[in-house]
Design a protein around this motif. Structure first.
Motif, mmCIF file in Angstrom:
data_model
loop_
_atom_site.group_PDB
_atom_site.id
_atom_site.type_symbol
_atom_site.label_atom_id
_atom_site.label_comp_id
_atom_site.label_asym_id
_atom_site.label_seq_id
_atom_site.Cartn_x
_atom_site.Cartn_y
_atom_site.Cartn_z
ATOM 1 N N UNK A 186 34.660 39.561 32.530
ATOM 2 C CA UNK A 186 33.457 39.702 33.349
ATOM 3 C C UNK A 186 33.810 39.970 34.807
ATOM 4 N N UNK A 187 34.911 39.349 35.287
ATOM 5 C CA UNK A 187 35.349 39.579 36.658
ATOM 6 C C UNK A 187 35.961 40.967 36.826
ATOM 7 N N UNK A 188 36.570 41.493 35.769
ATOM 8 C CA UNK A 188 37.048 42.880 35.819
ATOM 9 C C UNK A 188 35.860 43.821 36.018
ATOM 10 N N UNK A 189 34.761 43.549 35.301
ATOM 11 C CA UNK A 189 33.551 44.347 35.471
ATOM 12 C C UNK A 189 33.004 44.257 36.883
ATOM 13 N N UNK A 190 33.007 43.055 37.443
ATOM 14 C CA UNK A 190 32.529 42.861 38.819
ATOM 15 C C UNK A 190 33.417 43.630 39.793
ATOM 16 N N UNK A 191 34.720 43.683 39.526
ATOM 17 C CA UNK A 191 35.641 44.414 40.394
ATOM 18 C C UNK A 191 35.315 45.902 40.419
ATOM 19 N N UNK A 192 34.972 46.461 39.275
ATOM 20 C CA UNK A 192 34.624 47.881 39.216
ATOM 21 C C UNK A 192 33.327 48.143 39.984
ATOM 22 N N UNK A 193 32.350 47.268 39.816
ATOM 23 C CA UNK A 193 31.090 47.414 40.567
ATOM 24 C C UNK A 193 31.368 47.350 42.062
ATOM 25 N N UNK A 207 46.032 44.957 41.911
ATOM 26 C CA UNK A 207 46.283 44.102 40.755
ATOM 27 C C UNK A 207 45.094 43.169 40.543
ATOM 28 N N UNK A 208 44.554 43.177 39.340
ATOM 29 C CA UNK A 208 43.445 42.285 38.991
ATOM 30 C C UNK A 208 44.015 41.063 38.281
ATOM 31 N N UNK A 209 44.072 39.953 38.994
ATOM 32 C CA UNK A 209 44.628 38.725 38.436
ATOM 33 C C UNK A 209 43.715 37.562 38.776
ATOM 34 N N UNK A 210 43.807 36.526 37.959
ATOM 35 C CA UNK A 210 43.054 35.322 38.233
ATOM 36 C C UNK A 210 43.717 34.493 39.319
ATOM 37 N N UNK A 211 43.071 33.415 39.749
ATOM 38 C CA UNK A 211 43.607 32.619 40.858
ATOM 39 C C UNK A 211 44.752 31.703 40.460
ATOM 40 N N UNK A 284 36.284 41.985 47.973
ATOM 41 C CA UNK A 284 35.401 40.829 48.144
ATOM 42 C C UNK A 284 35.255 40.010 46.880
ATOM 43 N N UNK A 285 36.276 40.045 46.020
ATOM 44 C CA UNK A 285 36.196 39.374 44.720
ATOM 45 C C UNK A 285 37.088 38.150 44.691
ATOM 46 N N UNK A 286 36.518 37.028 44.260
ATOM 47 C CA UNK A 286 37.290 35.805 44.033
ATOM 48 C C UNK A 286 37.145 35.438 42.558
ATOM 49 N N UNK A 287 38.081 35.879 41.707
ATOM 50 C CA UNK A 287 37.970 35.606 40.272
ATOM 51 C C UNK A 287 37.915 34.110 39.978
#
Length: 430
Positions: A186-193, A207-211, A284-287
């Motif tokens: 779901x956070x990957x989707x938010x990153x694309x938006x 890089x799309x990674x969790x915290x 602006x994303x904080x997974x």
């Protein structure tokens, strides 16, 4: 914006489509055969084939009225025309070249986090990234780490859930000390938006990674608790044995278990030191942390069923295939005299019974072999079920004494019918 999404029905692609739709974008799904997915019945779908659409001209008509492109297409295994070179390099390059010609400036590529030496999957993805970077586009490459969702799973995420659900102990390479940095789909989707809303964030790899970076064993234990299963021991699996299992899975299976996945785990699948901070600063994303994502979506009984059945279903398929092969061998090795003796008192004469026995034995051998090879599984399993139903009803009605034959031969067909129906019902993977 009107956004074309390739690989829209895949695990990651579907979450991206859902996030784009929720954000008010108009999504066009580019999928093989232009089939409409039941999850997105209201979204338009156009036909594409990443194994064959390798020319810029193949994509130009599909970009009419499109404002941005998101490429989510990918394969974990090569099969037939679906090669890494075609799906990860040639077709995406043709698509992005068409974007240049059509004036579609924004192109987002969903790639993979990892080292190219881990295997052709990662290497081909990164070569596709490099080809995109050479074009005059406002491109953005997103490289997710281990992607999960508490609301569903597919491929490697299903395998890891199944491992977490094993009874007695979790056999993990080197005890599961390999580090992963999981991120919610779901956070990957938010990153694309977010990327579409920030056109200035361009011409870079993110890089799309969790915290949290954590050992694989901790990741699996978190899923085990989420599934509601009790305490379990970690069983360290020697690396040579794990490599043998991965090689066997690559040779005989068609799922995610293979050398590439094991090499990625051995190396660890984590981002750079400042990956999380960079993700926050650029998009602006904080997974969400894994535990928070799991707490927000409690498990259901269907999740436990799926995790427990993951390893049993392929075993059931193999055992049924072996049963069909064994039945075929017996049908051909039983002598004519024995067949005629078994047919005595039945509706068929000796020669007709022998001809029917040899014919059905040949069908058993063919279906058993095709079932083992997983060739068109729905068709093969359907043929096996039809054959079993026909045999059971035909013999049961015309020769009712067989219901009471020693060891209940016909009665044993009833649970087999149920087993085949279960395999047919669970063939759908998404």
């Amino acid at each position: 914006m009107r956004v074309l999404v390739t690989g829209a029905y895949g695990f990651i692609g579907a979450h991206i489509v859902a996030a784009l739709t929720a954000a008010g974008h108009e999504v066009v799904c580019a999928v093989r055969g232009a089939r409409l997915d039941t999850r997105f019945p209201g979204l338009p779908a156009i036909a594409c084939d990443m194994a064959r659409d390798l020319r810029c001209e193949d994509w130009l008509p599909r970009l009419e009225g499109i404002d941005a492109v998101v490429n989510c297409a990918g394969i974990l295994r090569e099969r037939g025309a679906d090669t890494y070179a075609a799906v990860h390099e040639q077709a995406p390059l043709a698509l992005f070249q068409a974007c240049v010609r059509r004036g579609v400036r924004r192109a987002i590529q969903i790639s993979a986090l990892g080292d190219p030496v881990d295997g052709d999957f990662v290497a081909s993805k990164h070569r596709g990234d490099a080809a995109l970077a050479a074009l005059e586009l406002d491109w953005l490459v997103l490289r997710p780490s281990l992607v999960y969702s508490a609301r569903g799973s597919y491929g490697g995420s299903s395998l890891l859930r199944a491992l977490a659900a094993l009874p007695g102990g979790l056999p993990l390479p080197a005890g599961g000390t390999q580090r992963v940095q999981p991120i919610a789909a779901e956070d990957v989707g938010v990153a694309v938006v977010a990327a579409l809303a920030r056109p200035d964030v361009a011409r870079r790899i993110i890089e799309l990674v969790g915290p949290e970076a954590m050992p694989l064993c901790d990741y699996l234990l978190a899923w085990r608790r989420w599934l509601g299963f009790g305490h379990v021991r970690i069983l360290p699996l020697p690396l040579p044995l794990a490599r043998f299992a991965a090689a066997l899975g690559e040779r005989l299976g068609d799922g995610p278990l293979g050398r590439t996945m094991l090499r990625m785990l051995e190396r660890g699948n984590v981002g750079a030191v400042h990956a999380v901070a960079r993700l926050r600063d650029t998009l602006g994303l904080s997974p969400r942390p894994l535990q928070r994502a799991l707490n927000e979506a409690p498990s259901r009984v269907q999740d436990r069923w799926h995790a427990r059945l993951y390893f049993w279903l392929p075993l059931l398929r193999v055992l049924l295939a072996l049963l069909w092969l064994g039945s075929g061998v017996v049908g051909w090795t039983t002598s004519a005299r024995e067949v005629q003796a078994l047919a005595a008192g039945g509706p068929l004469g000796g020669h007709a019974a022998l001809w029917l026995a040899r014919l059905t034995a040949s069908a058993d051998l063919a279906l058993g072999a095709l079932c083992l090879l997983r060739w068109r599984p729905r068709l093969v399993l359907g043929a096996m079920l039809a054959m079993l139903l026909g045999y059971t009803l035909g013999v049961g009605l015309l020769w009712p004494a067989q219901w009471l034959a020693p060891f209940g031969g016909l009665l044993k067909n009833l649970p087999l019918i149920a087993a085949l129906a279960i395999l047919l019902a669970t063939q759908e993977r998404r």
